[in-house]
Design an enzyme around this catalytic site. Structure first.
Site, PDB file in Angstrom:
ATOM      1  N   SER A 191       6.710  -3.972  -6.188  1.00 12.09           N
ATOM      2  CA  SER A 191       5.789  -4.238  -7.010  1.00 12.09           C
ATOM      3  C   SER A 191       6.321  -4.984  -8.121  1.00 12.09           C
ATOM      4  O   SER A 191       7.022  -5.821  -8.131  1.00 12.09           O
ATOM      5  CB  SER A 191       5.023  -2.993  -7.477  1.00 12.09           C
ATOM      6  OG  SER A 191       3.780  -3.394  -8.216  1.00 12.09           O
ATOM      7  N   ASP A 218      -3.730  -5.349  -0.411  1.00 11.62           N
ATOM      8  CA  ASP A 218      -3.290  -5.029  -1.653  1.00 11.62           C
ATOM      9  C   ASP A 218      -3.989  -5.392  -2.947  1.00 11.62           C
ATOM     10  O   ASP A 218      -4.579  -6.650  -2.941  1.00 11.62           O
ATOM     11  CB  ASP A 218      -2.077  -5.658  -1.815  1.00 11.62           C
ATOM     12  CG  ASP A 218      -1.082  -5.010  -2.887  1.00 11.62           C
ATOM     13  OD1 ASP A 218      -1.473  -4.467  -4.019  1.00 11.62           O
ATOM     14  OD2 ASP A 218       0.029  -4.790  -2.561  1.00 11.62           O
ATOM     15  N   HIS A 252      -1.672  -1.877  -1.385  1.00 13.25           N
ATOM     16  CA  HIS A 252      -0.392  -1.501  -2.325  1.00 13.25           C
ATOM     17  C   HIS A 252       0.618  -0.520  -1.942  1.00 13.25           C
ATOM     18  O   HIS A 252       1.760  -0.518  -1.877  1.00 13.25           O
ATOM     19  CB  HIS A 252      -0.633  -1.558  -3.737  1.00 13.25           C
ATOM     20  CG  HIS A 252       0.549  -2.028  -4.652  1.00 13.25           C
ATOM     21  ND1 HIS A 252       0.982  -3.248  -4.872  1.00 13.25           N
ATOM     22  CD2 HIS A 252       0.875  -1.189  -5.466  1.00 13.25           C
ATOM     23  CE1 HIS A 252       1.949  -3.261  -5.820  1.00 13.25           C
ATOM     24  NE2 HIS A 252       1.920  -1.916  -6.370  1.00 13.25           N
TER      25      HIS A 252
END
Length: 682
Positions: A534, A619, A654
């Site tokens: 991330s 995501d 995610h």
């Protein structure tokens, strides 16, 4: 098999008189068949290039799975007359949520069996369980897409019936008023997924009749709702990176209006807890950078009425508080290490829990009971499996309620060493590194080392134990965490010095930690690996542009790499709420600074390390097209023959896979990439 090459379809992007050419802008259309085709080609290429490790991945998966107690369960906690337990069954991916009335010997009542609920779904997540005060109802949220858009429903725990009302596009969380029929919850914007509205639902009524009780108009803020531990107040919170604001309402009167606790002021952060006739406020008021504790009466809550309880300390970060009837528990961080302070309200006692490891992670756990002398906390370190401890704050006796079991019979924590090192950054700042390895590993530069970091949002990566990590350590890997600026390991200033126009400190810190580990013979450039996900994936993208020669391999998970374009597009989830973290590129100064480090904008013709990039099609945090565009651009510019692999989970978001074993398979894929590069696939 040749690596796929995405077609170039140049798009001119202009801002502040500066023109960027984006050859792969077209990849952001998930409905375009050409996009799907390209992503599938990348997956086929990944499968081909890792085919020789597939059997090893399976054995690695089985090895990691064998260390896990499959029929595991949580330590029970008591709330409002019931003991609540989450358990797993052998061979099953998902938890079973249960409770028992009054005693642990009572008959088990299954609230939810997620294994049954997950059937037919490639992704499943149950969250936001919220029991009504009379114990008869539970509100819960379900996400089956992995886009963090939960559907809330209500279950009658007396009859087992799930009511037909479905509340769509929520955060999943909710809270009951004290009347057992009024439910407050948070809805998200359909496009940006910003949590922007608080609704009130009446039991038995159609959800379309639900009333908006608060709308967050500022698109840089999100909102949420909860009930205080004292059960007296419902609270609506509004938050941005730098500012917070709360509204309160007596939970006995859910149809009255919420009142502002303290109106928002840019830069003023605070959160509130309730006890007796006061609110306790953790805040940075009066330039308390590391936060302090204050209190205010229920009748006068604005900041001019706040009175200091624990003052600001320059070298101690006040992270959180837990309120009990007789005790105040304070979670702090000093020199990077967690401390738990216990203080009687009557002033008769004030002490810290003793922790003596060089590097560890201690935290308050589930403490829902208000009228108790027992504090539940957790403890772990890089060499110590996590334990849950019940500590009697009066007698100071501690009872270990559960220790993480590492099955297989081979693990002995005495066989591993953990330590904390301090690298020196280019500007003279000392950067801490937490590190673990198996005793006997050579420290002559020949050992492989995986360096992990995150470095954003003030989020601290604490040194915790991982049974899956043993699969690297037992094969001779050293594992290290670089506590770079942008996190909050050394207090709030550590975060402030790694954001906005100081963001590059995060990247240079990581590079300087890498150089230090090489210099001190823990590893060498031929055996050094880096990993982040991330915002930590942004870190990976920056360091491979800045210092690719230091690493043999890099794993970038769901990486945030197209920073300029994303921060200029306010229709993308999270963008507007991120301006105080990265800066708003509509401002020319921030535009130039962000562009100077944005990984996608700084790919150039040079040698890059071996790289594995992962993402999820659904995501919601980092859109799939960011890593896809980045890899496409890297393929055309890099001058080496090293591996460049993109693996897209076409069914997840995610957080990756949802089942506990499916997630292990993803870890096995990551580890096999590293171990293959070291010739340790056996």
């Amino acid at each position: 098999m040749k690596a796929p090459l995405a077609k170039k379809n140049p798009t001119q992007l202009e801002k502040h008189g500066d023109i960027r050419q984006d050859d792969y802008f077209w990849l952001n259309d998930r409905e375009n068949p050409d996009v799907t085709n390209y992503l599938n080609q990348e997956n086929e290429y990944y499968d081909c290039m890792t085919a020789h490790t597939k059997d090893f991945q399976k054995s690695l998966f089985e090895e990691m799975k064998a260390r896990i107690k499959e029929d595991d369960e949580s330590v029970p906690y008591k709330y409002n007359g019931y003991w609540y337990i989450t358990r797993f069954e052998v061979g099953k991916d998902y938890p079973i949520f249960t409770r028992k009335k009054e005693t642990l010997e009572a008959e088990e009542e299954i609230l939810f069996d997620c294994n049954k609920m997950a059937k037919g779904h490639s992704y499943f997540k149950l969250g936001g369980l919220n029991i009504s005060p009379d114990n008869n109802l539970v509100a819960f949220g379900v996400d089956t897409v992995s886009r963090r858009k939960y559907t809330i429903q209500i279950k009658n725990l007396k009859t087992g019936e799930i009511y037909p009302e479905k509340i769509e596009t929520t955060t999943g969380g909710s809270t009951w008023a004290n009347d057992n029929k009024t439910l407050f919850y948070t809805r998200k914007d359909e496009k940006t997924l910003r949590a922007d509205r608080i609704f009130k639902h009446k039991l038995g009524e159609d959800a379309v009749k639900d009333v908006v009780v608060y709308r967050e108009a500022d698109d840089t803020f999100g909102t949420f709702v909860y009930k205080t531990k004292s059960k007296k107040y419902l609270v609506i919170g509004s938050y941005s990176t730098l500012t917070s604001e709360y509204r309160i309402l007596n939970a006995d009167n859910p149809d009255n209006n919420f009142e502002v606790f303290q109106s928002r002021e840019r830069g003023l952060e605070y959160n509130i807890s309730h006890f007796e006739n006061h609110f306790y406020i953790v805040t940075n008021k009066d330039e308390a950078t590391n936060f302090k504790l204050m209190k205010a009466s229920e009748a006068k809550t604005s900041k001019e009425n706040w009175v200091e309880v624990i003052p600001h300390r320059k070298d101690v970060l006040l992270e959180d508080i837990e309120i009990f009837k007789e005790y105040l528990v304070v979670s702090e961080r000093s020199n990077g290490l967690n401390r738990i302070r216990i203080k009687r309200w009557d002033g008769d006692d004030d002490y810290y829990l003793p922790f003596d490891n060089e590097t560890y992670f201690a935290y308050t756990s589930t403490n829902v009971d208000f009228d108790t002398e027992v504090l539940r906390y957790g403890y772990t370190s890089l060499t110590t499996p996590s334990s849950i401890v019940d500590f009697n704050m009066n007698t100071r006796e501690k009872t270990v309620m559960k220790e993480q079991q590492v099955l297989g019979g081979d693990f002995d924590k005495a066989h591993y060493t953990s330590k904390r090192l301090w690298a020196t950054a280019a500007d003279g700042t000392k950067i801490p590194i937490s590190l673990v390895y198996k005793k006997g590993v050579l420290l002559d530069g020949s050992s492989p080392l995986l360096l992990y970091a995150y470095g954003s949002y003030g989020s601290t990566i604490d040194p915790y134990f991982s049974s899956t990590r043993l699969s690297l350590l037992d094969r001779g890997f050293i594992y290290a965490i670089a506590h770079v600026r942008g996190g909050q390991y050394l207090g709030r200033p550590w975060y402030e010095n790694g954001k906005l126009l100081n963001k590059k400190n995060t990247f240079s810190d990581f590079i300087d930690c890498s150089k230090y580990l090489i210099q001190e013979k823990y590893t060498s450039p031929e055996h050094l690996y880096a990993m982040g996900g991330s915002a930590g994936g942004l870190l990976m993208g920056a360091v491979v542009n800045m210092a690719p020669e230091l690493y043999n391999g890099v794993i970038a998970a769901v990486p945030f790499v197209d920073v300029v374009s994303t921060m200029l597009d306010d229709s993308i989830p999270l963008t507007t709420g991120e301006y105080d973290e990265w800066g708003n590129p509509n401002d020319k100064e921030f535009y130039k600074y962000i562009k100077s480090y944005s990984p996608y904008d700084n790919v150039k013709a040079q040698k890059y390390p071996n790289m594995l990039v992962t993402t999820g099609l659904h995501d919601s945090q980092v859109q799939y097209w960011e890593p896809a565009k980045w890899v496409a651009k890297l393929r055309t510019l890099k001058t080496d023959s090293n591996k460049l692999l993109l693996h897209i989970n076409m069914e997840a978001g995610h957080g990756g896979a949802s089942g506990r074993f499916e997630a292990l398979k993803e870890t096995a894929e990551d580890y096999s990439f590293l171990l293959d590069l070291e010739g340790l696939v056996k």
